[in-house]
Design a protein around this motif. Structure first.
Motif, PDB file in Angstrom:
ATOM      1  N   THR A 173      -4.722  -2.363  -0.660  1.00  0.00           N
ATOM      2  CA  THR A 173      -3.351  -3.458  -0.932  1.00  0.00           C
ATOM      3  C   THR A 173      -3.821  -4.652  -1.229  1.00  0.00           C
ATOM      4  OG1 THR A 173      -3.783  -3.992   1.625  1.00  0.00           O
ATOM      5  CG2 THR A 173      -2.282  -1.967   1.152  1.00  0.00           C
ATOM      6  N   GLY A 174      -2.917  -5.380  -1.572  1.00  0.00           N
ATOM      7  CA  GLY A 174      -3.159  -6.807  -2.159  1.00  0.00           C
ATOM      8  C   GLY A 174      -3.491  -6.996  -3.396  1.00  0.00           C
ATOM      9  N   LEU A 175      -3.845  -5.938  -4.378  1.00  0.00           N
ATOM     10  CA  LEU A 175      -4.200  -5.851  -5.508  1.00  0.00           C
ATOM     11  C   LEU A 175      -3.251  -6.612  -6.516  1.00  0.00           C
ATOM     12  CD1 LEU A 175      -6.100  -2.656  -6.007  1.00  0.00           C
ATOM     13  CD2 LEU A 175      -6.796  -4.855  -5.621  1.00  0.00           C
ATOM     14  N   GLU A 176      -1.782  -6.495  -5.967  1.00  0.00           N
ATOM     15  CA  GLU A 176      -0.889  -7.334  -6.927  1.00  0.00           C
ATOM     16  C   GLU A 176      -0.790  -8.627  -6.687  1.00  0.00           C
ATOM     17  OE1 GLU A 176      -0.425  -4.771  -4.601  1.00  0.00           O
ATOM     18  OE2 GLU A 176       0.398  -6.017  -2.920  1.00  0.00           O
ATOM     19  N   SER A 177      -1.644  -9.325  -5.870  1.00  0.00           N
ATOM     20  CA  SER A 177      -1.732 -10.473  -5.676  1.00  0.00           C
ATOM     21  C   SER A 177      -1.569 -11.460  -6.942  1.00  0.00           C
ATOM     22  CB  SER A 177      -2.363 -11.052  -4.582  1.00  0.00           C
ATOM     23  OG  SER A 177      -2.536 -12.243  -4.556  1.00  0.00           O
ATOM     24  N   PRO A 178      -0.685 -12.372  -7.229  1.00  0.00           N
ATOM     25  CA  PRO A 178      -1.119 -13.303  -8.263  1.00  0.00           C
ATOM     26  C   PRO A 178      -2.375 -13.973  -8.200  1.00  0.00           C
ATOM     27  CG  PRO A 178       0.737 -14.032  -7.015  1.00  0.00           C
ATOM     28  CD  PRO A 178       0.197 -12.833  -6.485  1.00  0.00           C
ATOM     29  N   TYR A 179      -2.831 -14.215  -7.015  1.00  0.00           N
ATOM     30  CA  TYR A 179      -3.742 -15.139  -6.796  1.00  0.00           C
ATOM     31  C   TYR A 179      -5.199 -14.545  -7.168  1.00  0.00           C
ATOM     32  CZ  TYR A 179      -0.539 -17.800  -3.982  1.00  0.00           C
ATOM     33  OH  TYR A 179       0.698 -18.194  -3.830  1.00  0.00           O
ATOM     34  N   ILE A 180      -5.318 -13.274  -7.195  1.00  0.00           N
ATOM     35  CA  ILE A 180      -6.615 -12.591  -7.560  1.00  0.00           C
ATOM     36  C   ILE A 180      -6.453 -11.951  -8.963  1.00  0.00           C
ATOM     37  CG2 ILE A 180      -7.150 -12.218  -5.243  1.00  0.00           C
ATOM     38  CD1 ILE A 180      -6.446  -9.381  -5.348  1.00  0.00           C
ATOM     39  N   GLU A 181      -5.478 -12.091  -9.623  1.00  0.00           N
ATOM     40  CA  GLU A 181      -5.079 -11.175 -11.067  1.00  0.00           C
ATOM     41  C   GLU A 181      -6.136 -11.921 -11.905  1.00  0.00           C
ATOM     42  OE1 GLU A 181      -1.647 -10.924 -13.997  1.00  0.00           O
ATOM     43  OE2 GLU A 181      -1.120 -10.634 -12.089  1.00  0.00           O
ATOM     44  N   GLY A 182      -6.976 -11.156 -12.599  1.00  0.00           N
ATOM     45  CA  GLY A 182      -7.755 -11.400 -13.607  1.00  0.00           C
ATOM     46  C   GLY A 182      -9.187 -12.248 -12.797  1.00  0.00           C
ATOM     47  N   MET A 183      -9.325 -12.107 -11.588  1.00  0.00           N
ATOM     48  CA  MET A 183     -10.473 -12.698 -11.068  1.00  0.00           C
ATOM     49  C   MET A 183     -11.273 -11.713 -10.459  1.00  0.00           C
ATOM     50  SD  MET A 183      -8.474 -15.894  -9.008  1.00  0.00           S
ATOM     51  CE  MET A 183     -10.249 -16.240  -7.901  1.00  0.00           C
ATOM     52  N   SER A 184     -12.695 -11.923 -10.419  1.00  0.00           N
ATOM     53  CA  SER A 184     -13.555 -10.991  -9.807  1.00  0.00           C
ATOM     54  C   SER A 184     -13.583 -11.677  -8.343  1.00  0.00           C
ATOM     55  CB  SER A 184     -14.908 -11.069 -10.109  1.00  0.00           C
ATOM     56  OG  SER A 184     -15.715 -10.352  -9.466  1.00  0.00           O
ATOM     57  N   HIS A 185     -12.884 -10.645  -7.333  1.00  0.00           N
ATOM     58  CA  HIS A 185     -12.620 -11.118  -5.851  1.00  0.00           C
ATOM     59  C   HIS A 185     -13.495 -10.292  -5.005  1.00  0.00           C
ATOM     60  CE1 HIS A 185     -10.587 -12.449  -2.394  1.00  0.00           C
ATOM     61  NE2 HIS A 185     -10.282 -11.306  -2.070  1.00  0.00           N
ATOM     62  N   GLU A 226     -11.508  -5.524   4.646  1.00  0.00           N
ATOM     63  CA  GLU A 226     -10.508  -5.491   3.657  1.00  0.00           C
ATOM     64  C   GLU A 226     -10.667  -4.014   3.068  1.00  0.00           C
ATOM     65  OE1 GLU A 226      -9.249  -9.169   1.632  1.00  0.00           O
ATOM     66  OE2 GLU A 226     -11.325  -9.039   1.349  1.00  0.00           O
ATOM     67  N   SER A 227     -11.929  -3.564   2.722  1.00  0.00           N
ATOM     68  CA  SER A 227     -12.075  -2.549   1.637  1.00  0.00           C
ATOM     69  C   SER A 227     -13.613  -1.838   1.930  1.00  0.00           C
ATOM     70  CB  SER A 227     -11.748  -2.885   0.239  1.00  0.00           C
ATOM     71  OG  SER A 227     -12.032  -1.797  -0.696  1.00  0.00           O
ATOM     72  N   GLU A 228     -13.910  -0.731   1.612  1.00  0.00           N
ATOM     73  CA  GLU A 228     -15.103  -0.262   1.520  1.00  0.00           C
ATOM     74  C   GLU A 228     -15.796  -0.490   0.059  1.00  0.00           C
ATOM     75  OE1 GLU A 228     -15.056   4.197   0.387  1.00  0.00           O
ATOM     76  OE2 GLU A 228     -13.067   3.809   1.044  1.00  0.00           O
ATOM     77  N   PHE A 229     -15.026  -1.306  -0.645  1.00  0.00           N
ATOM     78  CA  PHE A 229     -15.810  -1.714  -2.259  1.00  0.00           C
ATOM     79  C   PHE A 229     -16.081  -3.194  -2.113  1.00  0.00           C
ATOM     80  CE2 PHE A 229     -12.615   1.808  -2.798  1.00  0.00           C
ATOM     81  CZ  PHE A 229     -13.557   2.662  -3.391  1.00  0.00           C
ATOM     82  N   ALA A 230     -16.992  -3.675  -2.708  1.00  0.00           N
ATOM     83  CA  ALA A 230     -17.382  -4.896  -2.837  1.00  0.00           C
ATOM     84  C   ALA A 230     -16.578  -5.910  -3.593  1.00  0.00           C
ATOM     85  CB  ALA A 230     -18.920  -4.899  -3.617  1.00  0.00           C
ATOM     86  N   THR A 231     -15.932  -5.310  -4.607  1.00  0.00           N
ATOM     87  CA  THR A 231     -14.939  -5.971  -5.390  1.00  0.00           C
ATOM     88  C   THR A 231     -13.579  -5.357  -5.712  1.00  0.00           C
ATOM     89  OG1 THR A 231     -15.676  -5.224  -7.670  1.00  0.00           O
ATOM     90  CG2 THR A 231     -16.839  -7.206  -6.702  1.00  0.00           C
ATOM     91  N   VAL A 232     -12.494  -6.281  -5.957  1.00  0.00           N
ATOM     92  CA  VAL A 232     -11.235  -5.588  -6.518  1.00  0.00           C
ATOM     93  C   VAL A 232     -11.554  -4.906  -7.426  1.00  0.00           C
ATOM     94  CG1 VAL A 232      -9.151  -6.269  -7.453  1.00  0.00           C
ATOM     95  CG2 VAL A 232      -9.848  -7.482  -5.458  1.00  0.00           C
ATOM     96  N   GLU A 233     -12.289  -5.049  -8.699  1.00  0.00           N
ATOM     97  CA  GLU A 233     -12.661  -4.249  -9.918  1.00  0.00           C
ATOM     98  C   GLU A 233     -13.028  -3.079  -9.436  1.00  0.00           C
ATOM     99  OE1 GLU A 233     -13.553  -7.397  -9.454  1.00  0.00           O
ATOM    100  OE2 GLU A 233     -12.429  -8.606 -11.098  1.00  0.00           O
ATOM    101  N   GLU A 234     -14.051  -2.903  -8.409  1.00  0.00           N
ATOM    102  CA  GLU A 234     -14.594  -1.419  -8.064  1.00  0.00           C
ATOM    103  C   GLU A 234     -13.526  -0.671  -7.206  1.00  0.00           C
ATOM    104  OE1 GLU A 234     -17.894  -2.062  -5.501  1.00  0.00           O
ATOM    105  OE2 GLU A 234     -19.056  -2.923  -6.992  1.00  0.00           O
ATOM    106  N   ALA A 235     -12.519  -1.261  -6.599  1.00  0.00           N
ATOM    107  CA  ALA A 235     -11.618  -0.537  -5.905  1.00  0.00           C
ATOM    108  C   ALA A 235     -10.625  -0.115  -6.892  1.00  0.00           C
ATOM    109  CB  ALA A 235     -10.723  -1.598  -5.009  1.00  0.00           C
ATOM    110  N   GLU A 236     -10.031  -0.905  -8.008  1.00  0.00           N
ATOM    111  CA  GLU A 236      -9.262  -0.243  -9.060  1.00  0.00           C
ATOM    112  C   GLU A 236      -9.852   0.801  -9.660  1.00  0.00           C
ATOM    113  OE1 GLU A 236      -8.665  -4.058 -10.777  1.00  0.00           O
ATOM    114  OE2 GLU A 236      -6.573  -4.505  -9.702  1.00  0.00           O
TER     115      GLU A 236
END
Length: 69
Positions: A3-15, A21-31
């Protein structure tokens, strides 16, 4: 799905994600995992192979586990 991937604050960023929050290290890995998983599910749903009854599938898995021991 993360959840939270649609946030404009993290769009286009490596977060970096915390383990809370997640079992993944980054949003990119989760996506990337989400895309891979959805593709696998779509392929399975579109498959024309005959289904395997649960009992037969479990017997095959038990035999594989026993073989690997």
């Amino acid at each position: 799905m993360v959840t939270g991937l649609e946030s404009p604050y993290i769009e286009g960023m490596s977060h970096a994600l915390s383990p809370i929050e997640s079992e993944f290290a980054t949003v990119e890995e989760a996506e990337a995992y989400d895309r891979w998983f959805r593709a696998k599910v779509e392929a399975a749903l579109a498959s024309t192979q005959p289904s395997v009854p649960h009992d037969e599938a479990m017997a095959r898995l038990r035999a594989l586990i026993d073989e690997k021991r």
